[in-house]
Structures are given as C-alpha cells and as structure tokens.
Design an enzyme around this catalytic site. Structure first.
Site, mmCIF file in Angstrom:
data_model
loop_
_atom_site.group_PDB
_atom_site.id
_atom_site.type_symbol
_atom_site.label_atom_id
_atom_site.label_comp_id
_atom_site.label_asym_id
_atom_site.label_seq_id
_atom_site.Cartn_x
_atom_site.Cartn_y
_atom_site.Cartn_z
ATOM 1 N N GLU A 1 9.372 49.469 21.175
ATOM 2 C CA GLU A 1 8.471 48.542 21.883
ATOM 3 C C GLU A 1 9.093 48.283 23.242
ATOM 4 O OE1 GLU A 1 5.626 47.490 20.876
ATOM 5 O OE2 GLU A 1 5.641 47.747 18.697
ATOM 6 N N CYS B 1 6.212 41.216 27.863
ATOM 7 C CA CYS B 1 5.943 42.652 28.008
ATOM 8 C C CYS B 1 4.480 42.862 28.352
ATOM 9 C CB CYS B 1 6.335 43.396 26.745
ATOM 10 S SG CYS B 1 5.615 42.694 25.265
HETATM 11 P P1 NAD Z 1 17.043 45.151 27.441
HETATM 12 O O1 NAD Z 1 16.590 46.564 27.262
HETATM 13 O O2 NAD Z 1 18.010 44.863 28.514
HETATM 14 O O3 NAD Z 1 17.712 44.633 26.083
HETATM 15 C C1 NAD Z 1 17.056 44.700 24.834
HETATM 16 C C2 NAD Z 1 18.079 44.699 23.714
HETATM 17 O O4 NAD Z 1 18.843 45.901 23.756
HETATM 18 C C3 NAD Z 1 19.102 43.565 23.793
HETATM 19 O O5 NAD Z 1 19.341 43.103 22.486
HETATM 20 C C4 NAD Z 1 20.318 44.241 24.374
HETATM 21 O O6 NAD Z 1 21.513 43.600 24.057
HETATM 22 C C5 NAD Z 1 20.231 45.598 23.718
HETATM 23 N N1 NAD Z 1 20.944 46.694 24.396
HETATM 24 C C6 NAD Z 1 21.357 46.762 25.686
HETATM 25 N N2 NAD Z 1 21.950 47.950 25.931
HETATM 26 C C7 NAD Z 1 21.897 48.645 24.775
HETATM 27 C C8 NAD Z 1 22.318 49.960 24.387
HETATM 28 N N3 NAD Z 1 22.900 50.783 25.248
HETATM 29 N N4 NAD Z 1 22.085 50.361 23.112
HETATM 30 C C9 NAD Z 1 21.460 49.559 22.236
HETATM 31 N N5 NAD Z 1 21.041 48.303 22.542
HETATM 32 C C10 NAD Z 1 21.258 47.858 23.796
HETATM 33 O O7 NAD Z 1 15.722 44.277 27.588
HETATM 34 P P2 NAD Z 1 15.603 42.710 27.946
HETATM 35 O O8 NAD Z 1 15.879 42.507 29.364
HETATM 36 O O9 NAD Z 1 16.313 41.899 26.925
HETATM 37 O O10 NAD Z 1 14.042 42.479 27.662
HETATM 38 C C11 NAD Z 1 13.022 42.727 28.578
HETATM 39 C C12 NAD Z 1 12.359 44.057 28.316
HETATM 40 O O11 NAD Z 1 11.849 44.117 26.990
HETATM 41 C C13 NAD Z 1 11.158 44.286 29.215
HETATM 42 O O12 NAD Z 1 11.156 45.617 29.651
HETATM 43 C C14 NAD Z 1 9.978 44.026 28.286
HETATM 44 O O13 NAD Z 1 8.772 44.645 28.672
HETATM 45 C C15 NAD Z 1 10.489 44.558 27.004
HETATM 46 N N6 NAD Z 1 9.758 44.006 25.858
HETATM 47 C C16 NAD Z 1 8.846 44.791 25.214
HETATM 48 C C17 NAD Z 1 8.105 44.290 24.165
HETATM 49 C C18 NAD Z 1 7.104 45.134 23.455
HETATM 50 O O14 NAD Z 1 6.695 44.751 22.376
HETATM 51 N N7 NAD Z 1 6.671 46.254 24.008
HETATM 52 C C19 NAD Z 1 8.306 42.963 23.750
HETATM 53 C C20 NAD Z 1 9.242 42.184 24.417
HETATM 54 C C21 NAD Z 1 9.967 42.719 25.473
#
Ligand code: NAD
Length: 508
Positions: A265, A299
C-alpha cells in the site's frame, strides 16, 4: 501546562509511562534504541519507547511462529470471538486512543478518534468474516471425483506501517489476518511508537485473559533495520507494507527474492475532476476535506484538481474563500481543521515543493508558506496553478499542496488523471450518468479507488482498499482482501476406486 496535563492523563488512561518497552511477544522487552515521541504541534516530548534490536526481532519471530501453530487450530468463528473482545476493549478506550493519535501523529482529534473507530469497524467486519472464509466446490471432469478449494492460514504476517495512520492500517491488517488464523508481528513508524504500544497492550490483555499466546499479536518497534529484518526473514509468510513507494520497492524486491508474499500500500497522487455540470457546492466542500484534511498527509489526499474551463475561475474563487476560513492550530482544540505536519523534515519538503512549483512555471493562488514562527511544524494549506505535466505535479509531496489545472474536454482530464506513476484514488464530480459510467469503465480512471461526487479520501472498510501501478497493487480491508492472508489449496478427492486421468490421458 494544560497540554502537559492532557498528555499525562492520556498516557495514564492507556497504561503508558514516560518510558515504555517497545517489544511484545508474550512478554514485554526491548534492547534497541530509546526513541522519544514528539508532539508535532508543540515540539514537546510526550514519552519514550525502547525499540527492538535484531535479537529482539529474532526472538519475537520465534515466538510468533510458535503462537501461529496454536492459533491456526482454533476454529475460525472462535478466533472471531477473540477479535470481538478486542473490538470491545478498543471501544472502551476510544477517547484516550484518539487523543494519543492527535498528540503523537498530529491529526485533529475527530480524525484521531475516527481512526480508532475504523479499527472497531474492521473488527466488526472480521467477526462476521470469521464465519465466511468459504472455499468453492468445483465440478470435476472425472467421475467419482470431487474438487474443492480450502483456505488455510499463512502462518506469520509481518505488518510494517506508516506514521500517518498509526492505528487504522494496523487494524485492517490485524483484525482480518487474525480471523484468517495468522500470528502478526507489527512494526509501526518509530515516531508513533507510543500508539503501537498502547494498541498492543489492549490486544495483549485480551489474549492473556483467554489463555492464548500473546505472540499472536506481537510488536517489534524500530526503524528501517527492523523493517528490513522482517522483509528478509523466511519465517514471515506475508509482508504487508504501507508506506512510500521508494521504501515499498525495496521491501518488495527483498521479499520477492525469497519468494515470500507481499501486500503493498504505497504512495498516491490523487486527482479530482470537476466537470461543468457538477454540483459546485458539493465539490468545494469535498475538496476542502480531501486536500486539507490530515494536513495533506493521507495517501488518498487530493493533490491534483482538474477544473473544466467554464467553471474554472468561479471555482478557484470559491476555493480561495473556503481556504481563508480554515483554522490552523493545535489538533486537540475544537474548531481546528488543519494540524501540523508530522516532522520538521516534512516542512522542508513542503518548502522544496513550493520552490519547485515556482521554478516550473506555476503560480501560488493561496498560501505557500511554512509558519516558522509557530513552535510546531505548521504550513499554510496551499493552492497552486500549474501545468499538468510539470514534474512537481507528478510527485507525492506529503503536505497540503493542491495543484489546479484547467481542462477543455473530459477525455483530456481523464488522460491527465491517469498519466502519473501512482494509481490510488480518483474522483469525478458530474451530474451526467453517461460521464459517471464512462469514468468507472475501461476507458475511465486507472486507479484502485474510483469515486463519483465524493472526495478521494475517507474510504469505508467494506470495500477493498488499495491502488494500482506505483501504489503497489495491494488490497486491504473489505471485499475479498482476506484471501491475501490465507493460502488457497485446490483439493481433489477420488472416491471412485478407479484412476481416470484428467484430459482423458491413458497411461498404462
Ligand atoms: P515510509 O516509507 O518512510 O515508512 C513506512 C514504514 O517503513 C515505516 O514503518 C518505516 O520505519 C519503515 N521503513 C523505512 N525504511 C525501511 C526499509 N528499508 N525496509 C523496511 N521498512 C522500512 O513512509 P511514511 O513516511 O511513514 O508514510 C507516508 C507514506 O505512506 C506516503 O507515501 C503515503 O502515501 C503512504 N501511505 C500509503 C497508504 C496506502 O494505503 N496506500 C496508507 C498510508 C500511507
């Protein structure tokens, strides 16, 4: 001081302290870094959580694997009964949980409470689902044979979630995955760890009260290293990842390399098209919520607005007026519609975005400034006017920036809706049935969520939620999403005493 009192009352109501352990696998622990949660509206430290390190994760996966073996043997409707108890426990704490989300993530209180409500809704849904995990009976081409599909649990599901929905995203995954018979290991965003701990405490209490292994709902707080650990580990049968497209791509490749399952997602870049026959009042109100709600940190936030040339000018005027009424401020105060961005670096990204708009030939029609004089991470909700193909328009900037673009015919607007990398949500405002049905048909929107006369955000749990292309293709929540948390077995049973082969093959 009243803010400090709210924080301590909220923490106390949820059984949290100023320092908390961030690992749960039947027992609480944690040997990783201590991470402080900061209120994005004030800059104050709310509390701290000691995160997991690699060996905490290893131990948690070991416990979760064991717990999954116990849980998979509990009949599905009985698993539903446990989820029902969790739903009730969450409902009792909806107020302090909603407040904690507002304090730690920074969204306004009604939205914080709404997120907990969403978890409660999906738990209700999952309880019903626990009696409907039905397979199919398929007519066999061989006499004396019976074919059917049986759905069995996957084992361990790893949930990696984003900061912006610190409760609901885990709720969708946890409730559905639990009735499907899996143990879950959760890693939320490190900056919302208090919320992860508060939720897990509620679930752990229910499991322990029912003499079930606590590791069915495991928690391993941490950062990228723990996320990578979950992605790499073969014991995690499904990795459900919610976050940015960049990180999602890395996670997907890592999981694919070991042939694990992935549910993605990722980011969105959602558009609303307002046609010349639309109900303008409805459209203005919708866009306000969709573009400014959660300070643009959903998102499904509307980031692009295509306006038909005949209504363009009056619509922009109405929108500017509506933006002028928005109150920015502390998300716990009533009447505030726009809270802070979650981090200081999000404010920098907002400013970079505004600079790019100006560089790429765009104009600022409203806002455009970070409110650096305030203690928190506040920015002005912003409206720009810019070309549909400016590079900045094709990027997801996680802030309340709305790009407006004029169009002449609806085919062109639909093409622009579809031309970005992301494919999450989209809406058309029109009163024409022909245009509505075209929009949801093969030549319409290419997104996973296709709306008419409602905003791009605020989905209900009954439908499958997710998007195409760079949004990752995953579907969570309702409809048949549960199937991703189970493995499908095609079973053929021969009760004929003979051995007829399929396709009429003779092998003798
Ligand atoms: P992010 O990608 O920075 O982090 C998401 C998660 O991944 C966090 O728990 C983070 O600690 C973890 N993470 C970071 N690096 C990682 C790695 N190398 N391997 C595995 N995990 C890792 O995102 P964010 O800034 O927390 O959230 C915002 C983003 O999430 C936006 O792009 C938004 O659109 C998206 N989002 C999508 C949905 C959906 O349902 N499509 C819902 C909510 C948020």
């Amino acid at each position: 001081t009243s803010a400090v009192r709210t924080t301590s009352v909220t923490l106390k109501a949820l059984g949290l302290d100023s320092y908390n352990l961030g690992v749960y696998n039947g027992v609480w622990g944690g040997n990783g870094d201590v991470v402080e949660s900061v209120n994005p509206a004030t800059g104050e430290v709310i509390g701290a959580v000691q995160q997991s390190n690699g060996s905490d994760l290893d131990q948690t996966l070991q416990q979760a694997t064991k717990a999954a073996k116990v849980w998979r043997e509990v009949p599905a409707p009985k698993r539903g009964e446990i989820v029902r108890q969790m739903r009730n426990a969450l409902f009792e704490k909806i107020e302090p949980l909603g407040k904690l989300v507002a304090l730690e993530m920074g969204k306004i209180l009604p939205e914080g409470i709404g997120e907990v409500q969403e978890y409660i809704d999906i738990a209700d849904y999952a309880v019903g689902l626990s009696r409907m995990l039905n397979g199919k009976v398929i007519p066999s081409e061989r006499s004396g044979h019976m074919m059917m599909e049986v759905w069995n649990p996957l084992g361990v599901v790893g949930v990696i979630s984003a900061f912006n929905f610190p409760v609901a995203v885990y709720g969708w995954n946890s409730a559905v995955s639990m009735v499907c018979g899996n143990a879950v290991v959760w890693k939320g965003a490190p900056s919302t760890s208090l919320t992860s701990v508060a939720i897990t405490k509620i679930l752990a209490e229910v499991l322990e009260r029912n003499s079930l292994p606590g590791a069915i709902c495991s928690l391993a707080t941490g950062g990228a290293d723990i996320g990578e650990g979950i992605a790499k580990d073969k014991r995690v049968n499904l990795v459900s990842f919610t976050g940015s497209t960049n990180v999602g791509r890395k996670v997907a490749l890592t999981v694919q390399e070991r042939f694990g399952k992935c549910l993605l997602e990722l980011g969105g870049n959602n558009a609303i098209i307002v046609h010349n026959d639309a109900d303008i009042d409805l459209a203005v109100r919708s866009i306000l919520f969709a573009a400014v709600g959660t300070a643009g940190q959903r998102c499904t936030t509307t980031r692009r607005l295509f306006l038909h040339e005949e209504i363009h000018d009056t619509f922009i005027e109405r929108l500017q007026k509506a933006y002028g009424q928005i109150k920015i401020g502390n998300p716990l105060e009533s009447g505030i519609l726009c809270g802070p961005l979650h981090t200081k670096s999000a404010v920098d990204a907002f400013e970079q975005g505004i600079a790019d708009v100006k560089k790429q030939g765009g104009k600022i029609l409203y806002g455009g400034n970070a409110l650096r004089n305030l203690p928190g991470n506040f920015v002005q909700p912003t409206i720009t006017s810019i070309s549909h193909d400016a590079p900045v328009v094709h990027r997801e900037i996680f802030a309340p920036i709305l790009h407006t673009i004029k169009y002449a015919n609806i085919e062109e607007a639909i093409e622009w809706n579809n031309e970005v990398g992301q494919g999450l949500s989209s809406s058309l405002f029109t009163t024409s049935p022909e245009k509505m049905f075209n929009w949801i048909g093969p030549s319409g929107s290419d997104c996973g969520i296709v709306n008419v006369n409602i905003p791009t955000n605020g989905a209900e749990i009954g439908g499958a939620f997710g998007g195409e292309k760079e949004t990752g293709g995953g579907r969570e929540s309702g409809s048949t999403s549960w199937q991703q948390y189970m493995r499908r077995q095609t079973c053929t049973i021969n009760y004929s005493g003979m051995l007829p082969l399929a396709q009429g093959i003779k092998f003798e």
